[in-house]
Design an enzyme around this catalytic site. Structure first.
Site, short mmCIF file in Angstrom:
data_model
loop_
_atom_site.label_atom_id
_atom_site.label_comp_id
_atom_site.label_asym_id
_atom_site.label_seq_id
_atom_site.Cartn_x
_atom_site.Cartn_y
_atom_site.Cartn_z
N ASP A 159 -13.61 14.14 -30.60
CA ASP A 159 -12.91 14.38 -29.34
C ASP A 159 -12.48 13.07 -28.71
OD1 ASP A 159 -11.72 15.92 -27.44
OD2 ASP A 159 -13.53 16.36 -26.31
N VAL A 184 -22.25 16.90 -12.74
CA VAL A 184 -22.59 15.51 -13.00
C VAL A 184 -22.79 14.79 -11.66
CG1 VAL A 184 -21.95 13.40 -14.20
CG2 VAL A 184 -21.06 15.58 -14.98
N GLU A 236 -17.80 18.20 -12.34
CA GLU A 236 -18.11 19.61 -12.40
C GLU A 236 -17.27 20.20 -13.51
OE1 GLU A 236 -19.75 22.29 -9.99
OE2 GLU A 236 -19.57 22.88 -12.10
N GLY A 237 -17.88 20.76 -14.46
CA GLY A 237 -17.11 21.37 -15.54
C GLY A 237 -17.84 22.55 -16.09
N THR A 238 -17.29 23.11 -17.13
CA THR A 238 -17.96 24.24 -17.74
C THR A 238 -19.30 23.79 -18.33
OG1 THR A 238 -16.69 23.79 -19.72
CG2 THR A 238 -15.93 25.57 -18.33
N TYR A 239 -19.35 22.54 -18.63
CA TYR A 239 -20.55 22.03 -19.26
C TYR A 239 -21.68 21.87 -18.25
CZ TYR A 239 -23.08 19.60 -22.88
OH TYR A 239 -23.99 19.27 -23.84
#
EC number: 2.7.11.22
Lengths: 501, 290
Positions: A164, A40, A34-37
């Site tokens: 990155d 998943v 779970e991310g800003t993106y």
């Protein structure tokens, strides 16, 4: 049949057979990120039973539709096919009525989410390295480094900069394969070197000096600096340049690599921010001294990676030819590497909850917990033995694990799939403090976010989809042809295109 | 990810398109292709988009209609969406609001009302997924521009010749976007044809290196070269009569789309003397005759 009316679109039919499939072809097993993106999931393809990772492309905050960052990532991933680069298997769409989308149900086929389907990877390098009691052997480090360089060399040959490179973006499966993941910041540099590139890329700890000094023209060397940082981190068992902000980062670099001058880095004094960051006194290079416990060949290679002047930094190709990879102990075969139980969110979450309860209970009993030192164990220096399981103390999730519960910090190894970007993330090392949240779930757990601070990264929540990173865009029609500026047909109406209102 | 093949034979395009299955005849589809491509060229220029991004939008649009029917998808809306996507794909994004506003102006010569604007925006944002999904997210679009420029730079040493030839070739490339070349031929093949047409038109002699034909490096056969040149030239012979309903615009509408400037040129393609073809090359004349 007549032509479709203005505004009419074929939204009712499922996509034609050649188009993207529906996410219904997959069964979501659990959320692993779970991310800003976006979220998943680990999922199973129903037809084949194959396990995959589904990365949902977050659209709810996108006023500009499908995010340009996702478009760029898809373009690049579709181009790259290599055993050391994460494979984008396909892109699937979910029907409008999506369980994850709040809001009213909608039968519109195209209101739902879009997912990228990746091959499933069990770990990332940072997650693995952070396992308490886990030591990498020298042949294992060589094996990972060799794969990292091979994958990166492939990207560079294909004119892709990853931008990155860091441990949590290096994915590892249970067959010992390492693959580069998360191409969300990657950039194709094909035939327009003239363009300006953003220097707000690469997680701070792995960001090379030229970016910190404001370079907007750069090349593959930026990734090689990050590789150097990771290499040293693997051998040193902790990050070597953990700066808190850009200024401190540059200082740490200068303290280790010496301060740059026109002799060692011609042109440095003309870098945009050189004057702001110029150290008061010259500093000496101390790489050799700081890492004297590394073996000779490792140090030799590291010295060539951590070169301040990007034009003198070793390339991925040359690094692969370094003595280090061709002297005993040789890199091991990935297949010979031990397998580790993968740590999924739901497992670690449960364990963490258990751990917290234990801790709270302990606190109530006024028991002082010892400071959690979580620096990794240095690699075993002796080579040439079998690298199989016996060398590895089991991870915290292993059934046979006897480690005290408070050491359960090896978080989920899935940062690549969806990690927070934006404000400085929590530090994985307790001594640097635990800020905010990390990893995928809400952040009430012990440190789990492995992202080093991502200062003003281009994907921070404040940055609009168009804010940064379009530097290659050339205004004006380079190929415009002559006389195209004016509409040759006169008025600008539907008529001109033969279209009637 | 398996890359789909986006190339078709002329016959496949003409006989089996989804539009044809919905009862839209070849002439109509050809005309629609011409219309949306012309519209996108204009829209892109008004948005100040690079030509690459304009060309991408046109190719995306053409590819879309190899998989979807004109009977179910309004080509104007699909073009607007393709322009919006192409901007992002080529790194020169335009905000959805700008694309819509400019598109509406180009189409209707007036500002959209708030309501129309909002509705169109909603349609474009929803339709974006339809287009991306139909295209299977194949967004890496190659163009013939760079091969043409590179070749001319390398092979034509006289600067003035190189300039004239580049200009003529680029014009053929841009005009060629209005027909289905991009669905039949690879960019390098189209590049070779554009150089050939350009050189014939600009009367620039192409270098001859013994037995080695100059187009070898473009991976194109004589026959393909001939076919591309033919199809391109046919474009200038097409008379698209604008269907006119509006009385007031009758006079303008009565004009055919093939243009005022007709020039007769003899083009020898692949050694064969092709018919004298009427070619209307509009503003190109000024550039190439100067």
């Amino acid at each position: 049949m007549a032509l479709a009316a203005f505004g009419q679109l074929n939204l009712e039919e499922p996509p034609p057979v050649w188009g993207s499939r529906s996410v219904d072809c997959f069964e979501k097993l659990e959320q692993i990120g779970e991310g800003t993106y976006g979220q998943v999931y680990m999922a199973k393809e129903i037809r084949t039973g194959e396990i995959v990772a589904l990365k949902k492309i977050r659209m709810d905050n996108e006023r500009e539709g499908f995010p340009i960052t996702a478009i760029r990532e898809i373009k690049i991933l579709k181009k790259l096919h290599h055993e050391n680069v994460i494979q984008l298997k396909e892109i699937v769409t979910s029907p409008g009525r999506d369980r994850d989308d709040q809001g009213k149900p909608d039968n519109n086929k195209y209101k739902g989410g879009i997912y990228m389907v990746f091959e499933y990877m069990d770990h990332d390098l940072t997650g693995l390295a952070d396992r308490p009691g886990l030591k990498f052997t020298i042949p294992q480090i060589k094996c990972y480094m060799k794969q990292l360089l091979t994958g990166l060399h492939y990207c560079h040959v294909n004119q892709v900069l990853h931008r990155d490179i860091k441990g949590s973006n290096l994915l590892i499966d249970n067959e010992g394969n390492l693959k580069l993941g998360d191409f969300g910041l990657a950039r194709s540099i094909s035939h327009d070197h003239t363009g300006n590139l953003t220097n707000r890329v690469i997680t701070l700890w792995y960001r090379p000096p030229e970016l910190l000094l404001g370079a907007t023209k750069y090349g593959p060397a930026i990734d090689m600096w990050s590789v150097g940082c990771i290499f040293a981190e693997l051998l040193h068992a902790k990050p070597i340049l953990p700066g808190k902000n850009e200024h401190e980062q540059l200082n740490k670099i200068f303290e280790l690599c010496g301060s740059p001058d026109e002799n060692i880095w011609p042109g440095v004094s003309k870098m945009p921010w050189y004057k702001n960051f110029k150290p008061a006194r010259p500093m000496k290079r101390r790489v050799r001294e700081s890492f004297r416990h590394f073996d000779r060949h490792a140090l030799e290679l590291l010295e060539k990676m951590l070169v301040l002047d990007p034009s003198q930094r070793i390339s991925a190709k040359d690094a692969l030819d370094a003595e280090y990879f061709w002297t005993d102990p040789l890199p091991c075969d990935p297949k010979s590497l031990p397998t580790y139980e993968s740590s999924h969110e739901f497992q670690t979450k449960k364990k963490r909850q258990q751990l917290r309860q234990n801790e709270e209970a302990a606190k109530r009993q006024k028991l002082q917990h010892p400071q959690q030192h979580h620096s990794r164990l240095r690699p075993l220096q002796h080579g040439g033995q079998s690298h199989a399981a016996p060398h590895w103390s089991a991870g915290p999730n292993h059934p046979t694990n006897n480690a005290p519960p408070q050491q359960v910090q090896a978080g989920p190894s899935h940062h690549f799939y969806g990690k927070p970007r934006g404000p400085p993330g929590p530090n994985r090392y307790p001594s640097s403090g635990n800020q905010s949240r990390g990893g995928y779930s809400s952040g009430s757990y012990p440190p789990q976010g492995r992202g080093a601070p991502y200062v003003a990264g281009p994907r921070g929540p404040s940055g609009g989809a168009y804010g940064v990173g379009q530097p290659n865009y050339t205004q004006g029609g380079q190929y415009g042809g002559s006389g195209r500026g004016q509409n040759p047909m006169g008025g600008s109406r539907n008529q001109q295109y033969g279209w009637q209102q | 990810m398996v890359k789909t093949c986006w190339y078709y034979t002329k016959e496949e395009i003409e006989k089996n398109s989804p539009s044809r299955l919905d009862g839209i005849d070849l002439k109509q589809e050809t005309f629609q292709r011409w219309s949306y491509s012309t519209f996108l060229q204009e829209l892109g220029q008004r948005l100040n988009n690079p030509q690459i991004s304009i060309a991408t939008s046109i190719i995306l649009c053409q590819q879309f209609f190899t998989r979807q029917s004109l009977a179910k998808n309004d080509p104007k809306t699909i073009s607007i969406i393709c322009m919006f996507i192409a901007g992002k794909v080529e790194g020169s994004p335009r905000q959805v609001g700008d694309v819509i506003a400019v598109a509406y102006r180009v189409l209707n010569d007036k500002e959209p009302s708030r309501e129309v604007y909002e509705r169109l925006k909603e349609t474009v944002l929803t339709g974006e997924k339809l287009v991306l999904s139909t295209l299977g997210f194949d967004l890496e679009i190659e163009h013939p521009y760079q091969p043409v420029m590179d070749w001319i730079k390398r092979s034509v040493k006289v600067e003035r010749d190189a300039d004239i030839l580049s200009q003529a070739a680029l014009n053929f490339l841009n005009d060629g976007l209005r027909i289905s070349l991009c669905l039949q031929f690879r960019p390098s093949q189209i590049a070779a044809a554009a150089i050939y047409l350009g050189s014939s038109f600009a009367k620039v002699k192409l270098p001859c290196d013994g037995d080695k034909v100059w187009w070898r490096e473009f991976d194109v056969t004589k026959r393909q070269l001939w076919e591309i040149c033919n199809q391109t030239l046919d474009l200038y012979g097409q008379n698209f009569l604008i269907p006119a309903k509006d009385e007031q615009k009758q006079s303008k509408d009565a004009e055919t789309i093939s243009c005022q400037d007709h020039k007769r040129i003899v083009i020898k393609v692949a050694g064969k003397s092709r018919n004298v073809i009427k070619v209307s090359l509009r503003n190109k004349l000024s550039a190439t005759n100067s």
